[in-house]
Scaffold this motif. Sequence first.
Motif, PDB file in Angstrom:
ATOM      1  N   PRO A   1      48.643  33.187  42.536  1.00 36.25           N
ATOM      2  CA  PRO A   1      49.618  33.359  41.162  1.00 36.25           C
ATOM      3  C   PRO A   1      50.734  32.497  40.865  1.00 36.25           C
ATOM      4  O   PRO A   1      51.106  32.562  39.874  1.00 36.25           O
ATOM      5  CB  PRO A   1      50.026  34.615  41.491  1.00 36.25           C
TER       6      PRO A   1
ATOM      7  N   LYS B   1      40.642  34.513  36.077  1.00 40.14           N
ATOM      8  CA  LYS B   1      41.398  35.378  36.312  1.00 40.14           C
ATOM      9  C   LYS B   1      41.620  35.689  38.069  1.00 40.14           C
ATOM     10  O   LYS B   1      42.844  36.064  38.571  1.00 40.14           O
ATOM     11  CB  LYS B   1      41.258  36.729  35.889  1.00 40.14           C
ATOM     12  N   LYS B   2      40.498  35.524  38.550  1.00 41.39           N
ATOM     13  CA  LYS B   2      40.516  35.739  40.028  1.00 41.39           C
ATOM     14  C   LYS B   2      41.242  34.747  40.866  1.00 41.39           C
ATOM     15  O   LYS B   2      41.895  34.918  41.774  1.00 41.39           O
ATOM     16  CB  LYS B   2      39.040  35.700  40.652  1.00 41.39           C
TER      17      LYS B   2
ATOM     18  N   GLU C   1      44.740  35.479  40.483  1.00 36.83           N
ATOM     19  CA  GLU C   1      45.166  36.526  41.228  1.00 36.83           C
ATOM     20  C   GLU C   1      45.300  36.082  42.750  1.00 36.83           C
ATOM     21  O   GLU C   1      46.282  36.451  43.500  1.00 36.83           O
ATOM     22  CB  GLU C   1      44.071  37.617  41.301  1.00 36.83           C
TER      23      GLU C   1
END
Length: 117
Positions: free
Chosen positions: A25, A18-19, A22
């Motif tokens: 993207p 997820k990082k 982020e």
Amino acid sequence: SGMFGAKIGDEDIMEAYKKAIELDPENTDYYSSYGSFCISIGKFEEAEGAYSEAAEMDESNASRYLAEFAVDYYNAVLARYGEIMDDPAARAPYAKKALLFMLKALEIEPEEAKKLL
């Protein structure tokens, strides 16, 4: 576990993906890799979302992401649930989801598929 017995949990790995997403993207490889990892740990809804996001972002490769999810998801379900998957009624919801994703990959509506079959 690593060399010294350290173990990284699934949730930690999910957070790392997820990082990465982020931070970059637009990188659809992160989404598909994350989706693949989620399938491997049985987080099927999370995987579906990641692959769908990759397909929406990269329309020229959407069929690849959708087909990859369909096949990997179905194979993981078969492996995870073993012998109960021999029962067509137990297998049906999983097969249906995989088939719908494969039809999306082929850009075929379910009604058209029925006619073709």
